[in-house]
Design a protein around this motif. Structure first.
Motif, PDB file in Angstrom:
ATOM      1  N   UNK A   1      24.451 -27.598  36.292  1.00 23.12           N
ATOM      2  CA  UNK A   1      26.029 -27.426  36.385  1.00 23.12           C
ATOM      3  C   UNK A   1      26.361 -26.239  35.598  1.00 23.12           C
ATOM      4  N   UNK A   2      27.368 -25.540  36.009  1.00 22.27           N
ATOM      5  CA  UNK A   2      27.901 -24.142  35.303  1.00 22.27           C
ATOM      6  C   UNK A   2      27.950 -24.356  33.691  1.00 22.27           C
ATOM      7  N   UNK A   3      28.560 -25.542  33.380  1.00 23.24           N
ATOM      8  CA  UNK A   3      28.740 -25.953  32.096  1.00 23.24           C
ATOM      9  C   UNK A   3      27.444 -25.959  31.401  1.00 23.24           C
ATOM     10  N   UNK A   4      26.310 -26.314  31.800  1.00 25.51           N
ATOM     11  CA  UNK A   4      25.060 -26.136  31.322  1.00 25.51           C
ATOM     12  C   UNK A   4      24.615 -24.712  31.254  1.00 25.51           C
ATOM     13  N   UNK A   5      24.677 -24.069  32.233  1.00 26.49           N
ATOM     14  CA  UNK A   5      24.260 -22.659  32.125  1.00 26.49           C
ATOM     15  C   UNK A   5      24.925 -21.745  31.320  1.00 26.49           C
ATOM     16  N   UNK A   6      26.190 -22.236  31.177  1.00 25.08           N
ATOM     17  CA  UNK A   6      26.948 -21.239  30.204  1.00 25.08           C
ATOM     18  C   UNK A   6      26.937 -21.858  28.701  1.00 25.08           C
ATOM     19  N   UNK A   7      26.134 -22.622  28.482  1.00 20.08           N
ATOM     20  CA  UNK A   7      26.173 -23.287  26.951  1.00 20.08           C
ATOM     21  C   UNK A   7      25.638 -22.472  26.239  1.00 20.08           C
ATOM     22  N   UNK A   8      26.186 -22.171  25.069  1.00 17.07           N
ATOM     23  CA  UNK A   8      25.664 -21.316  23.731  1.00 17.07           C
ATOM     24  C   UNK A   8      24.819 -22.338  23.181  1.00 17.07           C
TER      25      UNK A   8
ATOM     26  N   UNK B   1      19.013 -20.752  32.868  1.00 19.69           N
ATOM     27  CA  UNK B   1      19.424 -20.407  31.601  1.00 19.69           C
ATOM     28  C   UNK B   1      19.036 -18.809  31.273  1.00 19.69           C
ATOM     29  N   UNK B   2      19.350 -18.131  30.259  1.00 20.53           N
ATOM     30  CA  UNK B   2      18.974 -16.851  29.838  1.00 20.53           C
ATOM     31  C   UNK B   2      17.932 -16.783  28.824  1.00 20.53           C
ATOM     32  N   UNK B   3      16.474 -16.865  29.149  1.00 16.66           N
ATOM     33  CA  UNK B   3      15.489 -16.945  28.186  1.00 16.66           C
ATOM     34  C   UNK B   3      15.557 -16.295  27.012  1.00 16.66           C
TER      35      UNK B   3
END
Length: 442
Positions: free
Chosen positions: A401-408, A428-430
């Motif tokens: 989900x986008x909200x998981x990908x964008x999570x801080x 995610x961005x490792x």
């Protein structure tokens, strides 16, 4: 008696048998094209909700079109076959799930729908299969219809669907192709009348025989599944050699013979279509004695299922070798974003497996938690990401989900007990998570 000619501009009465995901989307789409539509299903509660303009499942944009269609008087619902008998075109959109203990499709509802319609339809009319079925089903249904109608008033056609969950409105009203499996020019003409605005808008149309129309859908899904299993096989080689699978997939995607879509390494595919259709094609190849073909198709499924085991192994490693007594936060229950469908969901399968190994699992999903709870109430369901992650020893992102990908990462850093994250979708961005002090695996 030959059916009378129906001009493309003539008003059409359409019935849709089966008001599940496919049937509801198709009924709404037909109403949006200006037809008079009645959708039928034997489940009274479902029909009551749809009649009240309430979707029994999550699908972006469909609820608003449902309301507009009902309020305009172009769409209504019923639980009785008798109410649909006068339609010009009958679309059969019932489910064909995998048979328990078998790779074959369960065709009970398809057979019932065609039989019940054939007993009632006065004709001239066509009964059009949209359900995904094994090759040869349309021919058998044509025999059933001829048996009940005498063979002169009602014809069978096959018009496979290509809906993507989360994109049903677009795929119904702006499909990338239409397939007509027909045996007469009259049936083709009538289907052209149904889809006239879409065809005039330039949608490619393939007119073919029953068997080809039936095979198009399962072949398409098997091919897409093969791409996913292929990139996941390459991902294992990357893990073993230190190569990076995401840049590799990007490089492959620039080749227009290959393309980037469905080259997403990770937890693999699920849902109500790809797994079932791959297994149905395997069963078909096996029944035809095509052993090498069957082995190839079977391996697509086996590779896909192995990704769930791989995710469990990576999570176990992050937890020091065991799930026993550990708290695990699982982000995602649906098999993919923008749906509440948990059928054959890799995310849910991994969560349940971790639970069975002794973990206390807390799961959050934006829309699919109720669907997940209905099949696996033993899992704990949390209303927010933070609640799910509280005191967690491991966070597993399993649906992208986008909200998981964008999570801080900072959102969870002071909530979890241990900063371990398993990115099951390479979403995610490792570098961002590692910079925030997390141990990241994908």
């Amino acid at each position: 008696m030959q059916p009378q000619s129906i001009e493309p501009s003539e008003h059409l009465r359409i019935s849709v048998i089966g008001a599940g995901y496919l049937g509801t989307a198709h009924a709404v789409g037909m109403a949006q094209l200006g037809h008079d539509v009645i959708a039928m299903d034997i489940e009274k509660e479902k029909i009551a909700r749809l009649s009240a303009c309430e979707l029994p499942f999550f699908e972006p944009g469909l609820g608003e079109l449902l309301r507009k269609s009902v309020e305009a008087g172009r769409l209504r619902f019923t639980t009785e076959y008798d109410d649909v008998a006068e339609a010009d075109v009958h679309f059969v959109c019932v489910g064909t799930p995998q048979l328990p203990g078998s790779f074959n499709a369960d065709l009970r509802w398809v057979e019932t729908a065609f039989t019940e319609l054939a007993r009632r339809v006065a004709g001239p009319a066509i009964i059009v299969g949209k359900s995904t079925v094994p090759v040869g089903t349309a021919r058998r249904m044509a025999d059933v219809v001829r048996h009940h109608t005498g063979g002169s008033r009602v014809e069978v056609a096959w018009n496979p669907e290509f809906l993507r969950e989360g994109h049903a409105v677009q795929d119904t009203l702006q499909p990338d192709r239409l397939i007509f499996g027909v045996e007469s020019q009259w049936a083709e003409q009538l289907l052209r009348a149904v889809y006239q605005p879409i065809i005039e808008d330039g949608c490619p149309l393939v007119v073919t025989d029953y068997a080809t129309a039936e095979l198009v859908k399962v072949s398409a899904n098997a091919f897409l599944a093969m791409k996913i299993s292929f990139i996941n096989s390459v991902a294992q080689i990357c893990e073993a050699t230190g190569a990076a699978v995401l840049p590799l997939a990007e490089a492959l995607g620039y080749d227009d013979r290959i393309g980037r879509r469905f080259l997403g390494p990770g937890l693999g595919f699920g849902g109500g279509c790809l797994p079932k259709d791959v297994r149905a094609l395997y069963a078909c190849a096996t029944e035809l004695g095509l052993d090498e073909v069957a082995t190839f198709i079977r391996q697509i499924d086996a590779i896909n299922l192995s990704r769930r085991d791989r995710a469990l192994t990576l999570g176990r490693d992050l937890l020091g070798g065991t799930y026993e007594g550990k708290r695990v936060c699982v982000l995602g229950a649906a098999f993919k974003p923008n749906t509440d469908d948990v059928r054959d969901s890799p995310a849910l399968a991994v969560a349940v497996a971790a639970h069975r190994e002794g973990a206390r699992v807390a799961m959050h999903d934006p829309v699919a938690m109720n669907s997940a709870w209905l099949v696996h109430p033993e899992i704990e369901y949390a209303e927010t990401i933070v609640t799910a992650a509280r005191e967690a020893d491991l966070v597993m992102l399993l649906t992208d989900w986008t909200e998981f990908q964008d999570m801080d990462p900072a959102l969870l850093s002071n909530v979890v007990r241990s900063r371990n994250v398993l990115d099951g979708r390479n979403a995610l961005r490792p570098e961002r998570w590692r910079a925030a002090g997390w141990t990241y695996r994908a």
